[in-house]
Write a protein that holds these residues in place. Sequence first.
Motif, PDB file in Angstrom:
ATOM      1  N   ALA A 177      75.338  33.674  20.638  1.00 58.33           N
ATOM      2  CA  ALA A 177      76.076  33.037  21.720  1.00 58.33           C
ATOM      3  C   ALA A 177      76.874  31.847  21.188  1.00 58.33           C
ATOM      4  N   GLY A 178      78.140  31.776  21.588  1.00 63.87           N
ATOM      5  CA  GLY A 178      78.986  30.670  21.180  1.00 63.87           C
ATOM      6  C   GLY A 178      79.424  30.723  19.736  1.00 63.87           C
ATOM      7  N   GLN A 179      79.405  31.916  19.131  1.00 63.25           N
ATOM      8  CA  GLN A 179      79.739  32.069  17.715  1.00 63.25           C
ATOM      9  C   GLN A 179      80.911  33.026  17.541  1.00 63.25           C
ATOM     10  N   ALA A 180      81.649  32.818  16.452  1.00 64.40           N
ATOM     11  CA  ALA A 180      82.701  33.743  16.038  1.00 64.40           C
ATOM     12  C   ALA A 180      82.276  34.415  14.746  1.00 64.40           C
ATOM     13  N   PHE A 181      82.659  35.684  14.582  1.00 69.51           N
ATOM     14  CA  PHE A 181      82.253  36.448  13.394  1.00 69.51           C
ATOM     15  C   PHE A 181      83.424  37.245  12.851  1.00 69.51           C
ATOM     16  N   ASN A 182      83.663  37.118  11.542  1.00 64.68           N
ATOM     17  CA  ASN A 182      84.570  38.033  10.856  1.00 64.68           C
ATOM     18  C   ASN A 182      83.860  39.379  10.722  1.00 64.68           C
ATOM     19  N   ILE A 183      84.535  40.455  11.123  1.00 64.46           N
ATOM     20  CA  ILE A 183      83.952  41.795  11.035  1.00 64.46           C
ATOM     21  C   ILE A 183      84.914  42.683  10.255  1.00 64.46           C
ATOM     22  N   THR A 184      84.492  43.116   9.067  1.00 63.15           N
ATOM     23  CA  THR A 184      85.325  43.979   8.234  1.00 63.15           C
ATOM     24  C   THR A 184      84.472  45.105   7.667  1.00 63.15           C
TER      25      THR A 184
ATOM     26  N   ALA B 139      88.802  38.010   4.574  1.00 59.52           N
ATOM     27  CA  ALA B 139      87.927  37.020   5.206  1.00 59.52           C
ATOM     28  C   ALA B 139      86.498  37.191   4.707  1.00 59.52           C
ATOM     29  N   ASP B 140      85.733  36.141   4.819  1.00 57.51           N
ATOM     30  CA  ASP B 140      84.330  36.135   4.416  1.00 57.51           C
ATOM     31  C   ASP B 140      83.491  36.718   5.554  1.00 57.51           C
ATOM     32  N   GLY B 141      82.832  37.846   5.299  1.00 57.06           N
ATOM     33  CA  GLY B 141      82.018  38.493   6.326  1.00 57.06           C
ATOM     34  C   GLY B 141      80.547  38.167   6.245  1.00 57.06           C
ATOM     35  N   SER B 142      80.170  37.154   5.469  1.00 58.69           N
ATOM     36  CA  SER B 142      78.745  36.888   5.242  1.00 58.69           C
ATOM     37  C   SER B 142      78.050  36.280   6.452  1.00 58.69           C
ATOM     38  N   LYS B 143      78.796  35.607   7.328  1.00 59.67           N
ATOM     39  CA  LYS B 143      78.134  34.997   8.484  1.00 59.67           C
ATOM     40  C   LYS B 143      77.498  36.061   9.369  1.00 59.67           C
ATOM     41  N   ALA B 144      78.226  37.140   9.642  1.00 54.18           N
ATOM     42  CA  ALA B 144      77.644  38.213  10.460  1.00 54.18           C
ATOM     43  C   ALA B 144      76.393  38.779   9.801  1.00 54.18           C
ATOM     44  N   ARG B 145      76.423  38.937   8.482  1.00 57.11           N
ATOM     45  CA  ARG B 145      75.238  39.450   7.784  1.00 57.11           C
ATOM     46  C   ARG B 145      74.069  38.477   7.902  1.00 57.11           C
ATOM     47  N   ARG B 146      74.336  37.191   7.788  1.00 60.71           N
ATOM     48  CA  ARG B 146      73.260  36.191   7.920  1.00 60.71           C
ATOM     49  C   ARG B 146      72.648  36.217   9.312  1.00 60.71           C
ATOM     50  N   PHE B 147      73.478  36.546  10.313  1.00 62.79           N
ATOM     51  CA  PHE B 147      72.981  36.587  11.683  1.00 62.79           C
ATOM     52  C   PHE B 147      72.341  37.929  12.022  1.00 62.79           C
ATOM     53  N   GLY B 148      72.461  38.921  11.121  1.00 60.58           N
ATOM     54  CA  GLY B 148      71.735  40.169  11.329  1.00 60.58           C
ATOM     55  C   GLY B 148      72.537  41.444  11.386  1.00 60.58           C
ATOM     56  N   PHE B 149      73.879  41.367  11.353  1.00 61.25           N
ATOM     57  CA  PHE B 149      74.685  42.592  11.389  1.00 61.25           C
ATOM     58  C   PHE B 149      75.052  42.972   9.954  1.00 61.25           C
ATOM     59  N   THR B 150      74.449  44.048   9.458  1.00 56.58           N
ATOM     60  CA  THR B 150      74.591  44.391   8.041  1.00 56.58           C
ATOM     61  C   THR B 150      75.291  45.725   7.808  1.00 56.58           C
ATOM     62  N   GLU B 151      75.914  46.285   8.824  1.00 57.16           N
ATOM     63  CA  GLU B 151      76.570  47.588   8.668  1.00 57.16           C
ATOM     64  C   GLU B 151      77.882  47.450   7.892  1.00 57.16           C
ATOM     65  N   PHE B 152      78.290  48.536   7.264  1.00 55.06           N
ATOM     66  CA  PHE B 152      79.535  48.551   6.504  1.00 55.06           C
ATOM     67  C   PHE B 152      80.121  49.952   6.524  1.00 55.06           C
TER      68      PHE B 152
END
Length: 349
Positions: free
Chosen positions: A232-239, A315-328
């Motif tokens: 909640a309240g976060q932005a995520f780069n998704i690639t 873009a750096d996609g590591s924030k989404a991975r740190r928060f739990g989204f690890t798909e590619f």
Amino acid sequence: MRSPQHTALVVGAHGVIGRSLVEHLRELDDWDVIGLSRRGGRDEPGLRHVSVDLLDPEATRAALRRHSEVTHIFYAAYQQRPGWAELVAPNLAMLTNVVDAVEDVAPLRHVSLMQGYKVYGAHLGPFRTPAKEDDPGHMPPEFNVDQQRFLEQRCGTWTWSALRPSVVCGYALGTPMNLVTVLAVYASMSAELGLPLRFPGKPGAYDALLELTDATLLARAAVWAATTPRCAGQAFNITNGDLFRWRHLWPVIADHFGLKVADPLPMSLADTMADKEPLWNDMVARHGLADISYGDVSSWAFGDAVFGWDYDVIADGSKARRFGFTEFVDTEAMLVRAFDYLRARRVIP
């Protein structure tokens, strides 16, 4: 038996992003889906359509008044305008009108906003790469920033998240931003004319580092962020998770269409392809293709924009991975699947 716990309002349901969101949500047992667009659609099990002009606040309220079950808004609508400043008012108004209408009648829990690298100034020129979600902003105008600011200021009983994909690849016709059909139709016409496949962009763009985002991957990420409290309240780069240069990807595309690659030749697709409607109509007739108008099958101006990036767009996609989204997703395989999808539906030969 389906027992939906959530009801999604997908705004921009016929676009590249919206279409994939609708398809993904319909696969989930605990979601009902309402697709909102200007042209509407045919209702199906688990999917209802609403047709409305979102620039009309009263019409938007009237259209959504009877949908008091909406819990989540997935906002992927977009209004094209000729200049950057002109994009702000209509795109902010549409989001505002939707939120106003839903808040009045429904127990809204979350708004998911689809953004992009324009937040980082990617459309203006070389920017800091790989871009991170907390990078400093750039000089306005920028409607993506205004939309996010609106959600930040408006939220209270509901939360928000923002998804920032690269160029989104999926299947949708008649939309202003669809790289898959640009590539597929350009390659198909090159084959029809007996020509090799030439990269049409700026010389430096052939070797710049880029990345793409699979529309289905983005849909899964959007649902994940919308239903994960810590997002909640976060932005995520998704690639997709991999990088490429056109120099290396271009032969893969050419090979899939049985073409040879020739040296790049900078040219405006908007200009070069402007007289190709008779060729397209002939291809439709001779190959038995779906009856799709030349104006709807591709967006050459968008291709010019993407092929004109003679600087890295990553873009750096590591924030989404740190928060739990690890798909590619593997980008080469994604494009091949997309071309095969178009062929199977007789969009291209």
